[in-house]
Design a protein around this motif. Structure first.
Motif, mmCIF file in Angstrom:
data_model
loop_
_atom_site.group_PDB
_atom_site.id
_atom_site.type_symbol
_atom_site.label_atom_id
_atom_site.label_comp_id
_atom_site.label_asym_id
_atom_site.label_seq_id
_atom_site.Cartn_x
_atom_site.Cartn_y
_atom_site.Cartn_z
ATOM 1 N N ASN A 11 36.094 -125.705 32.380
ATOM 2 C CA ASN A 11 37.195 -126.542 31.915
ATOM 3 C C ASN A 11 37.647 -127.468 33.047
ATOM 4 O OD1 ASN A 11 39.840 -127.500 31.166
ATOM 5 N ND2 ASN A 11 39.876 -125.897 29.610
ATOM 6 N N PRO A 12 37.660 -128.789 32.831
ATOM 7 C CA PRO A 12 38.017 -129.707 33.925
ATOM 8 C C PRO A 12 39.457 -129.536 34.428
ATOM 9 C CG PRO A 12 37.592 -130.926 31.887
ATOM 10 C CD PRO A 12 37.234 -129.495 31.621
ATOM 11 N N SER A 42 37.949 -122.344 36.670
ATOM 12 C CA SER A 42 37.731 -120.913 36.461
ATOM 13 C C SER A 42 37.930 -120.536 34.994
ATOM 14 C CB SER A 42 38.678 -120.093 37.338
ATOM 15 O OG SER A 42 40.004 -120.201 36.852
ATOM 16 N N ARG A 43 38.282 -121.532 34.179
ATOM 17 C CA ARG A 43 38.562 -121.243 32.763
ATOM 18 C C ARG A 43 37.524 -121.859 31.828
ATOM 19 N NH1 ARG A 43 43.897 -119.236 32.107
ATOM 20 N NH2 ARG A 43 44.839 -119.104 34.172
ATOM 21 N N VAL A 44 37.490 -121.319 30.604
ATOM 22 C CA VAL A 44 36.541 -121.811 29.606
ATOM 23 C C VAL A 44 37.033 -123.150 29.054
ATOM 24 C CG1 VAL A 44 35.921 -119.443 28.973
ATOM 25 C CG2 VAL A 44 37.610 -120.691 27.602
ATOM 26 N N CYS A 100 40.830 -128.544 26.196
ATOM 27 C CA CYS A 100 40.504 -129.558 27.204
ATOM 28 C C CYS A 100 41.458 -130.756 27.161
ATOM 29 C CB CYS A 100 39.066 -130.051 27.026
ATOM 30 S SG CYS A 100 37.825 -128.825 27.501
ATOM 31 N N GLY A 101 42.412 -130.773 26.231
ATOM 32 C CA GLY A 101 43.391 -131.860 26.215
ATOM 33 C C GLY A 101 42.873 -133.182 25.701
ATOM 34 N N VAL A 102 41.967 -133.142 24.704
ATOM 35 C CA VAL A 102 41.489 -134.384 24.091
ATOM 36 C C VAL A 102 41.678 -134.276 22.577
ATOM 37 C CG1 VAL A 102 39.844 -134.862 25.929
ATOM 38 C CG2 VAL A 102 39.078 -133.587 23.901
ATOM 39 N N MET A 103 41.287 -135.325 21.858
ATOM 40 C CA MET A 103 41.379 -135.319 20.405
ATOM 41 C C MET A 103 40.056 -134.907 19.796
ATOM 42 S SD MET A 103 43.055 -138.624 18.657
ATOM 43 C CE MET A 103 43.211 -138.267 16.917
ATOM 44 N N THR A 107 42.650 -133.229 37.322
ATOM 45 C CA THR A 107 42.317 -133.608 38.701
ATOM 46 C C THR A 107 40.825 -133.450 38.957
ATOM 47 O OG1 THR A 107 42.983 -131.397 39.293
ATOM 48 C CG2 THR A 107 44.538 -133.159 39.784
ATOM 49 N N ASN A 108 40.173 -132.577 38.192
ATOM 50 C CA ASN A 108 38.727 -132.385 38.378
ATOM 51 C C ASN A 108 37.942 -133.464 37.645
ATOM 52 O OD1 ASN A 108 38.531 -129.900 39.918
ATOM 53 N ND2 ASN A 108 39.572 -129.007 38.158
#
Lengths: 493, 107
Positions: free
Chosen positions: A149-150, A154-156, A192-195, A491-492
């Motif tokens: 996950n960007p 460490s997360r999916v 992931c915070g997208v649509m 940030t990644n």
């Protein structure tokens, strides 16, 4: 935002911004291709979002798009880079389905969706990582390694379309294609915070898409905002004579709803679904979103009821594996795919090939499905699940007679730690609680960012009426005009 | 719900999936747990309910002369160019003289 409008400053733009920059001659699709290719290749060391990258044909496509722009063509997505889930066939480019079974599989034809992308001038930058055969909610079941996950490596990223979600979130590409059988677009979009949008069953052709559960599978878009999503859905939607389950329903202009706003829109909240197992921070963001709609004139109805909605989970985990066990029977080590080659007879080769090349979750689902369909159990499990499916569908139809859209959080929690649920299939399956019903009843549903908790994105799900994608995208557009949750980037990057 | 190891081995044979001993033991646990959860379906009354056959209720309409073309789900019955033998065999694990070679079907 790139004030200077150069390909370096604007590489992470939305598709619409790129399109405008192409027209103002700030840079060409060929320039953008080179930069995006370098960016996603370098990001892949951390994210592992791609299984394979653009080939020579993609460079030619970018050059061709540059010519089309130069000659004054108007197509909204000409020259726009896109990533495609490695479950959709791409002629001459390896398509693995995230499985060792198809490690060397080279399709001879494009899937219809890929063909449409190419015709519309989009440039396919690579094939994205996924849970094997799209079976999973965390991307931990890919044979090509975990996607990260960007927002927190460490997360999916969620799954199964984890790679498609992660690369759009990290601003590698502005658009991507995923598939959604029980939430595989919406859940990773949320984490992931997208649509992400799962269209109505039948809205988009499934021809050339590696089959998982044929009555539930649907192809759909990822983007960062509603405008780009409308443009991409416009390209891929419509009847296909190669897929007899694709619908003849006319395809509307998906931006025709953009000036509608929320005034008088009736929103239903299925309160019974939110009583347990949902993180407080997720509920808090969800309530904030509801207040936002209310303030904009929406009418909130918290009394809608879908009494059998909790049965969606067992219904799904019977139907999807049952259909999968039939669909995956084609991998026999004979016609294509991995073959163990050695064995005393054809049957031994087949069993050994499947035993060696399928991963643990695929085997588990084939076993669930085969057991559920085996003699003596069909009525108790598969038939019962199809009847309960009818009940759930009737309840949804009743609810959607009273309201225009049903809202839920997309997922009960934010992105979880890699490895934290892998040993408990039931807990992993619970992650799909809010997304499964839309697949079971065939309705369209989208997820759009609605907040953060400890730096991790939260998604809001809107379920709509059959073939009501334009309404859903319109609601999302109005929400995104009033909030800026969709504009944050990790940030990644 | 208890699923035995013999059940697991039988179902794996039906599914043509070779399992290691460790896999069979793990699947026995998983399937018992998962099918236990399926019992909750019995809480939904379906006595008078038909099973879902197609989720949108749309009929799969075959080519019929009395229907407009736009409502038919199958393409016209016209000869089209098939894939070439090379394309068809392109991904086969083992080919010989234009055929796919496999192990014997009978012992």
């Amino acid at each position: 935002m790139g004030v200077s409008m150069t390909v370096d400053s604007d590489i992470g733009s939305t598709a619409a911004q790129h399109a405008a920059n192409f027209r103002s001659n700030a840079y060409t699709p060929t320039d953008l291709f080179e930069k995006v290719n370098a960016k996603i290749t370098s990001q892949n060391e951390n994210l592992n979002a791609f299984i394979s990258f653009a080939d020579e044909a993609a460079l030619s496509a970018a050059e061709n798009a540059t010519q089309r722009i130069k000659s004054g063509e108007n197509g909204a997505l000409i020259g726009i880079p896109i990533a495609v889930k490695d479950l959709l066939n791409t002629a001459g480019q390896r398509t693995t389905a995230g499985s060792k079974m198809l490690e060397h599989f080279m399709p001879v034809q494009d899937s219809t969706v890929v063909q449409k992308l190419k015709d519309a001038g989009l440039v396919i930058m690579g094939k994205t990582n996924l849970d094997e055969f799209a079976m999973g909610s965390s991307n931990e079941y890919s044979a090509y390694g975990q996607v990260h996950n960007p927002w927190d490596l460490s997360r999916v990223p969620g799954g199964s379309s984890g790679g498609s979600a992660a690369t759009v979130a990290a601003r590698g590409v502005p658009l991507s294609i995923g598939t959604d059988t029980g939430g595989s677009i919406r859940q990773p979009a949320a984490l992931c915070g997208v649509m992400g949008l799962k269209p109505t069953y039948g809205r988009v052709s499934r021809f050339g898409v590696v089959a998982f559960a044929s009555s539930l599978d649907q192809v759909g878009p990822f983007s960062r905002d509603a405008n780009d999503m409308a443009d991409l859905l416009q390209v891929i939607a419509g009847h296909d004579e190669k897929d007899s389950t694709s619908s003849h329903e006319p395809v509307p202009n998906f931006k025709s709803t953009f000036d509608h706003g929320f005034d008088g829109v009736k929103i239903g909240i299925p309160s019974e679904l939110l009583q347990e197992g949902v993180d407080d921070t997720v509920l808090e963001s969800f309530e904030h979103a509801i207040h936002e709609f209310e303030a904009s004139g929406a009418i909130i109805n918290r009394d809608i009821s879908i009494p059998s909605i909790k049965a969606a989970l067992p219904v799904y985990y019977l139907l999807a594996p049952s259909e999968a066990s039939a669909n995956l029977a084609r991998y026999d080590g004979v016609k294509y795919g991995f073959s163990a080659l050695d064995g005393r007879n054809a049957e031994e080769v087949m069993s050994a090939s499947r035993g060696m090349a399928f991963g643990p979750e695929v085997k588990r689902r084939i076993m669930i499905g085969t057991y559920a369909l085996s003699a003596g159990y069909y009525d108790a499990y598969y038939l019962k699940a199809q009847k309960v499916r009818t009940v759930i569908q009737k309840e949804f139809n009743t609810a959607l007679n009273e309201v225009d859209t049903i809202l839920t959080p997309t997922t009960p929690t934010t992105a979880f730690e890699i490895g934290s649920k892998i040993n408990n299939p039931i807990e992993m399956y619970l992650n799909d609680l809010f997304t499964l019903p839309a697949n079971i009843v065939g309705l369209p549903a989208l997820s759009t960012p609605c907040g953060f908790s400890d730096g991790l994105p939260i998604g809001l799900q809107m379920i709509g009426k059959a073939f009501g994608e334009a309404d859903l995208i319109g609601y999302a557009h109005a929400y995104q005009s009033a909030t800026n949750w969709h504009e944050f980037s990790p940030t990644n990057e | 719900m208890e699923i035995s190891k013999e059940d697991v081995i039988h179902v794996a044979a039906l599914a043509r999936v070779q399992l290691s001993d460790a896999e069979a033991i793990k699947l026995q646990e998983d399937l018992s747990l998962i099918f236990g959860h399926f019992e909750s379906l019995n809480e939904v009354d379906t006595a008078e309910v038909n099973p879902t056959l197609h989720v949108s209720g749309e009929q799969i309409i075959l080519a019929r002369e009395d229907l407009e073309e736009s409502h038919q789900n199958l393409r016209k019955d016209q000869i089209q160019r098939p894939l070439s033998p090379n394309q068809v065999l392109h991904n086969a694990p083992r080919i010989e003289d234009g055929f796919i070679r496999i192990k014997g079907v009978l012992d």
